[in-house]
Design an enzyme around this catalytic site. Sequence first.
Site, PDB file in Angstrom:
ATOM      1  CG  HIS A 145       2.030 -12.273  -2.795  1.00  0.00           C
ATOM      2  ND1 HIS A 145       2.439 -11.258  -3.621  1.00  0.00           N
ATOM      3  CD2 HIS A 145       2.073 -11.758  -1.537  1.00  0.00           C
ATOM      4  CE1 HIS A 145       2.722 -10.179  -2.907  1.00  0.00           C
ATOM      5  NE2 HIS A 145       2.503 -10.452  -1.631  1.00  0.00           N
TER       6      HIS A 145
HETATM    7  C1  UD1 Z   1       4.304 -12.199   2.996  1.00  0.00           C
HETATM    8  C2  UD1 Z   1       3.710 -10.959   3.658  1.00  0.00           C
HETATM    9  C3  UD1 Z   1       3.174 -10.025   2.597  1.00  0.00           C
HETATM   10  C4  UD1 Z   1       4.250  -9.719   1.560  1.00  0.00           C
HETATM   11  C5  UD1 Z   1       4.854 -10.994   1.023  1.00  0.00           C
HETATM   12  C6  UD1 Z   1       6.024 -10.651   0.145  1.00  0.00           C
HETATM   13  C7  UD1 Z   1       2.641 -11.170   5.879  1.00  0.00           C
HETATM   14  C8  UD1 Z   1       1.363 -11.310   6.584  1.00  0.00           C
HETATM   15  N1  UD1 Z   1       2.601 -11.311   4.524  1.00  0.00           N
HETATM   16  O1  UD1 Z   1       3.255 -12.864   2.302  1.00  0.00           O
HETATM   17  O2  UD1 Z   1       2.774  -8.810   3.197  1.00  0.00           O
HETATM   18  O3  UD1 Z   1       3.665  -8.998   0.509  1.00  0.00           O
HETATM   19  O4  UD1 Z   1       5.318 -11.806   2.109  1.00  0.00           O
HETATM   20  O5  UD1 Z   1       6.270 -11.643  -0.781  1.00  0.00           O
HETATM   21  O6  UD1 Z   1       3.654 -10.966   6.492  1.00  0.00           O
HETATM   22  N2  UD1 Z   1       6.061 -20.130   1.342  1.00  0.00           N
HETATM   23  C9  UD1 Z   1       6.941 -20.921   0.671  1.00  0.00           C
HETATM   24  N3  UD1 Z   1       8.272 -20.585   0.717  1.00  0.00           N
HETATM   25  C10 UD1 Z   1       8.739 -19.540   1.418  1.00  0.00           C
HETATM   26  C11 UD1 Z   1       7.814 -18.751   2.126  1.00  0.00           C
HETATM   27  C12 UD1 Z   1       6.487 -19.045   2.073  1.00  0.00           C
HETATM   28  O7  UD1 Z   1       6.570 -21.875   0.017  1.00  0.00           O
HETATM   29  O8  UD1 Z   1       9.967 -19.299   1.408  1.00  0.00           O
HETATM   30  C13 UD1 Z   1       4.619 -20.479   1.295  1.00  0.00           C
HETATM   31  C14 UD1 Z   1       4.147 -21.262   2.517  1.00  0.00           C
HETATM   32  O9  UD1 Z   1       3.192 -22.183   2.087  1.00  0.00           O
HETATM   33  C15 UD1 Z   1       3.478 -20.199   3.345  1.00  0.00           C
HETATM   34  C16 UD1 Z   1       2.915 -19.256   2.297  1.00  0.00           C
HETATM   35  O10 UD1 Z   1       3.848 -19.272   1.238  1.00  0.00           O
HETATM   36  O11 UD1 Z   1       2.479 -20.703   4.191  1.00  0.00           O
HETATM   37  C17 UD1 Z   1       2.724 -17.849   2.770  1.00  0.00           C
HETATM   38  O12 UD1 Z   1       3.953 -17.310   3.287  1.00  0.00           O
HETATM   39  P1  UD1 Z   1       3.940 -16.061   4.289  1.00  0.00           P
HETATM   40  O13 UD1 Z   1       5.308 -15.597   4.540  1.00  0.00           O
HETATM   41  O14 UD1 Z   1       3.098 -16.379   5.461  1.00  0.00           O
HETATM   42  O15 UD1 Z   1       3.136 -14.970   3.479  1.00  0.00           O
HETATM   43  P2  UD1 Z   1       3.362 -14.397   2.018  1.00  0.00           P
HETATM   44  O16 UD1 Z   1       2.172 -14.723   1.195  1.00  0.00           O
HETATM   45  O17 UD1 Z   1       4.688 -14.771   1.498  1.00  0.00           O
HETATM   46  N1  UDP Z   2       9.859  -9.385  -7.219  1.00  0.00           N
HETATM   47  C1  UDP Z   2      10.925 -10.187  -7.563  1.00  0.00           C
HETATM   48  N2  UDP Z   2      10.657 -11.389  -8.148  1.00  0.00           N
HETATM   49  C2  UDP Z   2       9.390 -11.821  -8.393  1.00  0.00           C
HETATM   50  C3  UDP Z   2       8.313 -10.990  -8.007  1.00  0.00           C
HETATM   51  C4  UDP Z   2       8.587  -9.786  -7.411  1.00  0.00           C
HETATM   52  O1  UDP Z   2      12.082  -9.824  -7.381  1.00  0.00           O
HETATM   53  O2  UDP Z   2       9.232 -12.936  -8.918  1.00  0.00           O
HETATM   54  C5  UDP Z   2      10.148  -8.085  -6.602  1.00  0.00           C
HETATM   55  C6  UDP Z   2       9.404  -6.909  -7.192  1.00  0.00           C
HETATM   56  O3  UDP Z   2      10.072  -6.394  -8.325  1.00  0.00           O
HETATM   57  C7  UDP Z   2       9.391  -5.941  -6.020  1.00  0.00           C
HETATM   58  C8  UDP Z   2       9.233  -6.853  -4.814  1.00  0.00           C
HETATM   59  O4  UDP Z   2       9.681  -8.140  -5.250  1.00  0.00           O
HETATM   60  O5  UDP Z   2      10.635  -5.265  -5.919  1.00  0.00           O
HETATM   61  C9  UDP Z   2       7.802  -6.926  -4.382  1.00  0.00           C
HETATM   62  O6  UDP Z   2       7.675  -7.931  -3.448  1.00  0.00           O
HETATM   63  P1  UDP Z   2       6.329  -8.739  -3.188  1.00  0.00           P
HETATM   64  O7  UDP Z   2       5.403  -8.593  -4.337  1.00  0.00           O
HETATM   65  O8  UDP Z   2       6.732 -10.104  -2.782  1.00  0.00           O
HETATM   66  O9  UDP Z   2       5.777  -8.036  -1.871  1.00  0.00           O
HETATM   67  P2  UDP Z   2       4.931  -6.712  -1.595  1.00  0.00           P
HETATM   68  O10 UDP Z   2       5.611  -5.582  -2.244  1.00  0.00           O
HETATM   69  O11 UDP Z   2       3.551  -6.961  -2.105  1.00  0.00           O
HETATM   70  O12 UDP Z   2       4.930  -6.639  -0.105  1.00  0.00           O
END
Ligand code: UD1
Ligand code: UDP
Length: 373
Positions: free
Chosen positions: A197
Amino acid sequence: MVGNRPQYIKAAVVSRVVRSVVDEVLLDTGQHYDHELAGVFYDELALPRPDIELGVGSDSHARQTAAMLTGIADAIAAVTPRLVLVYGDTNSTLAGALAAAKLQVPIAHVEAGLRSFDRRMPEEVNRVLTDHLSSLLFCPTDTAVANLAAEGIVAGVAQVGDVMFDLAISTLSAAREQSVLALLGVRSGGYVLATAHRPANTDEPANLEAILLALGARDETVIFPAHPRTVASIDRFGLTELVTPNIRLIAPVGYSESLALVKNARVVATDSGGLQKEAYFFSVPCVTMRDSSEWVETIESGWNILVGSDREALAAALAAPPRGARHPAFYGRGDAGEHLAVALAGFLEKTAGAPEAGRRGARPFAGDQGGKR
Ligand code: UD1
Ligand code: UDP
């Protein structure tokens, strides 16, 4: 304060222990809002419902963080907490810390001291800034403590262990694992678990293509619970054809399902921070599709390897996954929550008499404590 998937997971441990020593007001920024990235964790992990929901949603980093900042500042002014507790390294983390710092409310940071030394990732910037604003720094590892010391942060630092380890080792049952594997029609050790992601992988067509090509070339099932941004990018870049039959692109899964999939994978291929760690918890080899990692112990011990978004390096690592000779207990003994509660209680006791600590107009907390450097 929470706001996205990994924070709900960490809060499942921390919120309970916080509530054992003090009242907690839970604020959710709404950075994640889809049920499969947010609501599912409230339900599954029995997280208390948030008292305050900002509903900021998705936007550019600046707009998203700004919306959180104003919402959180209003909430802090209304609630007047003694302490603001933030998790990890996301935009919700930084916004919470910055809003609290501006209102001179002390900050506690869970997962303090992690460094990848790669400022191209927004998370690294969020980590460094949050740590430097915090009065209480809960470190998961010795490396994290050393990282903070190298930046001059020594006071308020507590090595408590990793709260995600607490949760990981207390969640699964053999029956749950079997039901998850049966549902997906895979056997233990017989598949790759993949997640991606990060912007470097999802916003760069060539990188996403390289990853899909390497995964598609495997003669085995790849279970790929995909973040919505990854699904959108595959579609936007016209890469749907690269999702070959062996790649099972599925919706994000719940926490116990995710853990079961990690624990039983032959190898995990990911750009997630949490998954690198969970693979290590269960002695499963990990291939990290990033140029750097903050979970350096997993790499140094030989259980994790960085391959960036390089197709050949990914293919080679999937064919011969890293497996360390040793498996030290870097992340504690599963009692990080208890250690955190003790440190938090000590902090609250020590600051109980502090004049107006945590109230608007109070003097800076670090100054009240004589500074931390
Ligand atoms: C965010 C965090 C990242 C973390 C991740 C956990 C930042 C900069 N990034 O990344 O560190 O590892 O969460 O999963 O804070 N979107 C949806 N549905 C949602 C949320 C997001 O469709 O409920 C889509 C939207 O198009 C959005 C994109 O995902 O623009 C990115 O979402 P965002 O929360 O900005 O960053 P993540 O990639 O989720
Ligand atoms: N995770 C989850 N469902 C998924 C993918 C990840 O529950 O489909 C869990 C995973 O086991 C871990 C956490 O989400 O506990 C990690 O989150 P993510 O990868 O979104 O963020 P990061 O750790 O990179 O910030």
